[in-house]
Design a protein around this motif. Structure first.
Motif, PDB file in Angstrom:
ATOM      1  N   GLY A  35      30.109  39.185  34.426  1.00 19.60           N
ATOM      2  CA  GLY A  35      31.264  39.865  35.012  1.00 19.60           C
ATOM      3  C   GLY A  35      31.245  41.309  34.531  1.00 19.60           C
TER       4      GLY A  35
ATOM      5  N   GLU B 113      26.452  31.445  37.692  1.00 12.58           N
ATOM      6  CA  GLU B 113      26.452  31.475  39.158  1.00 12.58           C
ATOM      7  C   GLU B 113      25.159  32.111  39.683  1.00 12.58           C
ATOM      8  OE1 GLU B 113      28.928  29.966  40.746  1.00 12.58           O
ATOM      9  OE2 GLU B 113      29.964  29.586  38.856  1.00 12.58           O
TER      10      GLU B 113
ATOM     11  N   VAL C 132      25.065  28.327  30.076  1.00 11.04           N
ATOM     12  CA  VAL C 132      24.786  28.093  28.654  1.00 11.04           C
ATOM     13  C   VAL C 132      25.343  26.731  28.251  1.00 11.04           C
ATOM     14  CG1 VAL C 132      25.370  28.877  26.331  1.00 11.04           C
ATOM     15  CG2 VAL C 132      24.619  30.507  28.062  1.00 11.04           C
TER      16      VAL C 132
ATOM     17  N   ALA D 287      32.253  34.992  28.818  1.00  9.58           N
ATOM     18  CA  ALA D 287      32.283  34.020  29.922  1.00  9.58           C
ATOM     19  C   ALA D 287      33.645  33.934  30.597  1.00  9.58           C
ATOM     20  CB  ALA D 287      31.828  32.650  29.423  1.00  9.58           C
TER      21      ALA D 287
ATOM     22  N   LEU E  38      22.804  35.889  30.698  1.00 18.31           N
ATOM     23  CA  LEU E  38      22.748  34.549  31.282  1.00 18.31           C
ATOM     24  C   LEU E  38      23.994  34.351  32.135  1.00 18.31           C
ATOM     25  CD1 LEU E  38      21.645  32.550  28.107  1.00 18.31           C
ATOM     26  CD2 LEU E  38      20.209  33.211  30.054  1.00 18.31           C
TER      27      LEU E  38
ATOM     28  N   ASN F 207      40.521  40.666  41.694  1.00 27.77           N
ATOM     29  CA  ASN F 207      41.582  41.421  41.008  1.00 27.77           C
ATOM     30  C   ASN F 207      42.080  42.544  41.908  1.00 27.77           C
ATOM     31  OD1 ASN F 207      39.863  43.812  40.508  1.00 27.77           O
ATOM     32  ND2 ASN F 207      38.702  42.329  39.296  1.00 27.77           N
ATOM     33  N   SER F 208      42.894  43.427  41.366  1.00 26.71           N
ATOM     34  CA  SER F 208      43.508  44.500  42.183  1.00 26.71           C
ATOM     35  C   SER F 208      42.674  45.778  42.197  1.00 26.71           C
ATOM     36  CB  SER F 208      44.906  44.839  41.655  1.00 26.71           C
ATOM     37  OG  SER F 208      45.749  43.731  41.631  1.00 26.71           O
TER      38      SER F 208
ATOM     39  N   GLU G  56      42.154  39.360  30.286  1.00 28.97           N
ATOM     40  CA  GLU G  56      42.870  39.484  31.564  1.00 28.97           C
ATOM     41  C   GLU G  56      43.064  40.982  31.836  1.00 28.97           C
ATOM     42  OE1 GLU G  56      47.002  38.458  31.344  1.00 28.97           O
ATOM     43  OE2 GLU G  56      46.982  38.360  29.178  1.00 28.97           O
ATOM     44  N   SER G  57      43.999  41.336  32.730  1.00 25.23           N
ATOM     45  CA  SER G  57      44.269  42.751  32.972  1.00 25.23           C
ATOM     46  C   SER G  57      44.767  43.402  31.670  1.00 25.23           C
ATOM     47  CB  SER G  57      45.325  42.889  34.072  1.00 25.23           C
ATOM     48  OG  SER G  57      45.439  44.212  34.465  1.00 25.23           O
TER      49      SER G  57
ATOM     50  N   VAL H 241      32.582  27.825  26.327  1.00 26.18           N
ATOM     51  CA  VAL H 241      31.303  28.255  25.729  1.00 26.18           C
ATOM     52  C   VAL H 241      31.419  28.265  24.205  1.00 26.18           C
ATOM     53  CG1 VAL H 241      29.762  30.250  25.463  1.00 26.18           C
ATOM     54  CG2 VAL H 241      30.475  29.527  27.753  1.00 26.18           C
TER      55      VAL H 241
ATOM     56  N   GLY I 268      41.435  44.341  31.830  1.00 30.07           N
ATOM     57  CA  GLY I 268      40.042  44.198  31.407  1.00 30.07           C
ATOM     58  C   GLY I 268      39.067  45.051  32.203  1.00 30.07           C
ATOM     59  N   LEU I 269      39.310  45.164  33.521  1.00 36.36           N
ATOM     60  CA  LEU I 269      38.395  45.975  34.332  1.00 36.36           C
ATOM     61  C   LEU I 269      38.473  47.443  33.885  1.00 36.36           C
ATOM     62  CD1 LEU I 269      36.507  45.683  36.808  1.00 36.36           C
ATOM     63  CD2 LEU I 269      38.466  46.322  38.227  1.00 36.36           C
TER      64      LEU I 269
ATOM     65  N   ARG J 188      44.152  34.473  35.761  1.00 36.75           N
ATOM     66  CA  ARG J 188      44.159  35.213  34.491  1.00 36.75           C
ATOM     67  C   ARG J 188      43.852  34.249  33.338  1.00 36.75           C
ATOM     68  NH1 ARG J 188      48.710  36.099  37.585  1.00 36.75           N
ATOM     69  NH2 ARG J 188      49.204  38.228  38.230  1.00 36.75           N
TER      70      ARG J 188
ATOM     71  N   THR K 172      36.281  36.349  38.070  1.00 34.00           N
ATOM     72  CA  THR K 172      37.492  37.181  38.003  1.00 34.00           C
ATOM     73  C   THR K 172      37.218  38.654  38.336  1.00 34.00           C
ATOM     74  OG1 THR K 172      38.253  35.637  36.328  1.00 34.00           O
ATOM     75  CG2 THR K 172      39.482  37.684  36.535  1.00 34.00           C
TER      76      THR K 172
HETATM   77  C1  LIG Z   1      44.802  38.506  39.706  1.00 29.31           C
HETATM   78  C2  LIG Z   1      44.151  39.477  38.768  1.00 29.31           C
HETATM   79  C3  LIG Z   1      44.326  40.852  38.942  1.00 29.31           C
HETATM   80  C4  LIG Z   1      43.748  41.763  38.065  1.00 29.31           C
HETATM   81  N1  LIG Z   1      43.872  43.101  38.308  1.00 29.31           N
HETATM   82  C5  LIG Z   1      43.287  43.984  37.478  1.00 29.31           C
HETATM   83  C6  LIG Z   1      43.386  45.379  37.729  1.00 29.31           C
HETATM   84  O1  LIG Z   1      43.915  45.809  38.743  1.00 29.31           O
HETATM   85  N2  LIG Z   1      42.860  46.231  36.813  1.00 29.31           N
HETATM   86  C7  LIG Z   1      42.248  45.798  35.680  1.00 29.31           C
HETATM   87  O2  LIG Z   1      41.856  46.614  34.859  1.00 29.31           O
HETATM   88  N3  LIG Z   1      42.077  44.469  35.447  1.00 29.31           N
HETATM   89  C8  LIG Z   1      42.564  43.568  36.325  1.00 29.31           C
HETATM   90  N4  LIG Z   1      42.399  42.225  36.122  1.00 29.31           N
HETATM   91  C9  LIG Z   1      41.600  41.796  34.972  1.00 29.31           C
HETATM   92  C10 LIG Z   1      40.094  41.885  35.251  1.00 29.31           C
HETATM   93  O3  LIG Z   1      39.784  41.406  36.530  1.00 29.31           O
HETATM   94  C11 LIG Z   1      39.371  41.064  34.170  1.00 29.31           C
HETATM   95  O4  LIG Z   1      39.811  41.462  32.897  1.00 29.31           O
HETATM   96  C12 LIG Z   1      37.857  41.221  34.220  1.00 29.31           C
HETATM   97  O5  LIG Z   1      37.368  41.085  35.530  1.00 29.31           O
HETATM   98  C13 LIG Z   1      37.242  40.179  33.302  1.00 29.31           C
HETATM   99  O6  LIG Z   1      35.848  40.265  33.397  1.00 29.31           O
HETATM  100  P1  LIG Z   1      34.949  39.234  32.611  1.00 29.31           P
HETATM  101  O7  LIG Z   1      33.570  39.748  32.719  1.00 29.31           O
HETATM  102  O8  LIG Z   1      35.527  38.959  31.270  1.00 29.31           O
HETATM  103  O9  LIG Z   1      35.143  37.834  33.399  1.00 29.31           O
HETATM  104  P2  LIG Z   1      34.457  37.297  34.736  1.00 29.31           P
HETATM  105  O10 LIG Z   1      34.395  38.322  35.784  1.00 29.31           O
HETATM  106  O11 LIG Z   1      35.162  36.024  35.069  1.00 29.31           O
HETATM  107  O12 LIG Z   1      32.977  36.981  34.283  1.00 29.31           O
HETATM  108  C14 LIG Z   1      32.649  35.886  33.460  1.00 29.31           C
HETATM  109  C15 LIG Z   1      31.299  35.365  33.925  1.00 29.31           C
HETATM  110  O13 LIG Z   1      30.862  34.348  33.017  1.00 29.31           O
HETATM  111  C16 LIG Z   1      30.142  33.375  33.783  1.00 29.31           C
HETATM  112  N5  LIG Z   1      30.085  32.124  33.018  1.00 29.31           N
HETATM  113  C17 LIG Z   1      31.089  31.248  32.783  1.00 29.31           C
HETATM  114  N6  LIG Z   1      30.612  30.210  32.046  1.00 29.31           N
HETATM  115  C18 LIG Z   1      29.307  30.433  31.818  1.00 29.31           C
HETATM  116  C19 LIG Z   1      28.277  29.718  31.127  1.00 29.31           C
HETATM  117  N7  LIG Z   1      28.501  28.549  30.521  1.00 29.31           N
HETATM  118  N8  LIG Z   1      27.033  30.239  31.117  1.00 29.31           N
HETATM  119  C20 LIG Z   1      26.757  31.433  31.739  1.00 29.31           C
HETATM  120  N9  LIG Z   1      27.704  32.153  32.409  1.00 29.31           N
HETATM  121  C21 LIG Z   1      28.958  31.661  32.440  1.00 29.31           C
HETATM  122  C22 LIG Z   1      30.982  33.270  35.054  1.00 29.31           C
HETATM  123  O14 LIG Z   1      30.237  32.682  36.108  1.00 29.31           O
HETATM  124  C23 LIG Z   1      31.359  34.728  35.303  1.00 29.31           C
HETATM  125  O15 LIG Z   1      30.447  35.379  36.156  1.00 29.31           O
HETATM  126  C24 LIG Z   1      42.962  41.292  36.986  1.00 29.31           C
HETATM  127  C25 LIG Z   1      42.768  39.919  36.808  1.00 29.31           C
HETATM  128  C26 LIG Z   1      43.349  39.008  37.688  1.00 29.31           C
HETATM  129  C27 LIG Z   1      43.113  37.542  37.523  1.00 29.31           C
END
Ligand SMILES: Cc1cc2nc3c(=O)[nH]c(=O)nc-3n(C[C@H](O)[C@H](O)[C@H](O)COP(=O)(O)OP(=O)(O)OC[C@H]3O[C@@H](n4cnc5c(N)ncnc54)[C@H](O)[C@@H]3O)c2cc1C
Length: 366
Positions: free
Chosen positions: A12, A35, A172, A200, A32, A46-47, A344-345, A207, A347-348, A311, A42
């Motif tokens: 992500g 998908e 993983v 993750a 790793l 998001n927005s 969560e937000s 994990v 986070g992007l 979230r 996530t």
């Molecule tokens: C409704 C909503 C609105 C939001 N709006 C905003 C916004 O406007 N602005 C902002 O800054 N933030 C926003 N956020 C927050 C932001 O989207 C997240 O903080 C950010 O996308 C998190 O990224 P990530 O890489 O941690 O998670 P993810 O994008 O979920 O990535 C995690 C990855 O890990 C992989 N994974 C899971 N398990 C395993 C495993 N066992 N082995 C290998 N891979 C695995 C998954 O497949 C996934 O690809 C919003 C969130 C939500 C839910």
């Protein structure tokens, strides 16, 4: 068996930003991803808002990393040609009873050091956004929007330019402590890594539970808060993002725009036990009512079920909002391991600053 400096779990926005930083620092990196593509969870639900940093408790990681991450992100987008726009936003008080809360939000944002915040009355709002109805608003000029997919493309490309590799369909399964590193089993392969970063997202707790040396007490409970969106088919008469005052668990059903000018209302907050991304059309009247509070002239026939995200929260309904957790050796005592929980937000917005924090916890200069 292959040996690598760093394994990043999850492709992500956070995993990709961390992989980019590690690769730029000269470490060999393998990402790793469970998908078949990056950003499938996530980070594409998001927005896409670049938050200014108004909402977060003083001294929290969310506050610090949002504010630092926002500036890093604007600079990165400009440098790498990632589509984005510093469009600004208005947080509105729709009746007199909300004015006090609006002033408190302005004070909180100013105390955090968010520049340019201005409380504007209804007449001034009418100049900025003639179709908007409210008593007053807080104008945040530093808020913006970003193409999250293009951001992830840029992060991955830069990581790969510095030698990082990515493996898809590689969930993983186990992480075992070895002398001088970690033995990771994923998708039928075994790898040795000096460092492991668990990014993750919604699966970070699952994990972490597969890390043999990590005490279960160091894995926080996960609460799922679904956020649904309804999209608007047609032009909206706004150029800025329009938010109500925040509600428990979220920022309130707001209007955001994408870079093509398309509008959506959401996300709401609904606490769920399992992950599903269905948006029930029966929710339409509720979204319409929320939308009408800021835009009375909305055409109801143009509001349609859109998409949803979930979230990964560390606090449940009725509990005070929890901070991000970026757990490195200082917390768990295990060299070379960082777990990211509750990202969560915002986070992007914070992704590049979170990557910097992970590097610091691993003792690597960015
Ligand atoms: C409704 C909503 C609105 C939001 N709006 C905003 C916004 O406007 N602005 C902002 O800054 N933030 C926003 N956020 C927050 C932001 O989207 C997240 O903080 C950010 O996308 C998190 O990224 P990530 O890489 O941690 O998670 P993810 O994008 O979920 O990535 C995690 C990855 O890990 C992989 N994974 C899971 N398990 C395993 C495993 N066992 N082995 C290998 N891979 C695995 C998954 O497949 C996934 O690809 C919003 C969130 C939500 C839910």
């Amino acid at each position: 068996m292959d040996r690598i400096d760093a394994l990043v779990i999850g492709a992500g926005a956070i995993g990709l930003a961390v992989a980019r930083s590690l690769a730029r620092a000269g470490r060999s990196v393998l990402i790793l991803e469970r998908e078949g593509r990056f950003g499938a969870v996530t980070s594409s639900r998001n927005s896409e808002v670049i938050h200014a940093g108004l909402y977060y408790p003083p001294g929290s990681l969310k506050e610090r990393l949002c504010i630092a991450g926002r500036e890093l992100l604007y600079a990165y987008c400009a440098e790498r040609g990632v589509p984005h726009r510093r469009c600004g936003k208005l947080v509105v008080a729709t009746d007199a009873a909300e004015l006090h809360a609006l002033e408190a939000l302005a004070a909180q944002g100013r105390a955090a050091g968010v520049a340019g915040l201005a409380l504007v009355d209804a007449a001034a709002v009418g100049v900025l956004e003639p179709a908007l109805r409210c008593q007053a608003a807080l104008h945040s000029p530093l808020t913006g929007i970003v193409d999250s997919h293009a951001l992830m493309v840029a992060l991955l490309a830069e990581a790969e330019d510095h030698g990082a590799l990515i493996a898809y369909r590689a969930p993983v399964e186990a992480i075992d402590r070895q002398a001088g590193g970690w033995l990771v089993r994923a998708g039928g392969t075994r790898l040795l890594a000096t460092m492991v970063v668990n990014a993750a997202g919604l699966d970070a707790q699952a994990v972490a539970a597969r890390i043999d040396a990590l005490a279960p007490a160091l894995i926080p409970p996960l609460h799922l808060a679904k956020g649904r969106y309804f999209t608007y088919s047609g032009r909206v008469p706004f150029t800025r993002l329009i938010y109500p005052l925040p509600v428990p668990g979220g920022l309130g059903t707001h209007l955001t725009l994408d870079l093509a000018g398309a509008a959506r209302f959401g996300p709401d907050v609904s606490w769920v036990q399992a992950i599903d991304y269905v948006v029930d059309p029966a929710e339409r009247p509720r979204f319409l009512a929320a939308a009408r509070r800021i835009w009375p002239d909305i055409d109801p026939d143009r509001l349609h079920p859109g998409y949803a995200g979930i979230r990964p929260k560390l606090s449940g309904p009725g509990e005070p909002a929890a901070d991000f957790r970026i757990d490195g050796p200082a917390r768990h005592g295990l060299p070379g391991l960082v777990n990211l929980f509750g990202i969560e937000s915002p986070g992007l917005t914070a992704s590049l600053a979170i990557a910097g924090e992970v590097m610091a916890q691993l003792g690597i200069e960015a």
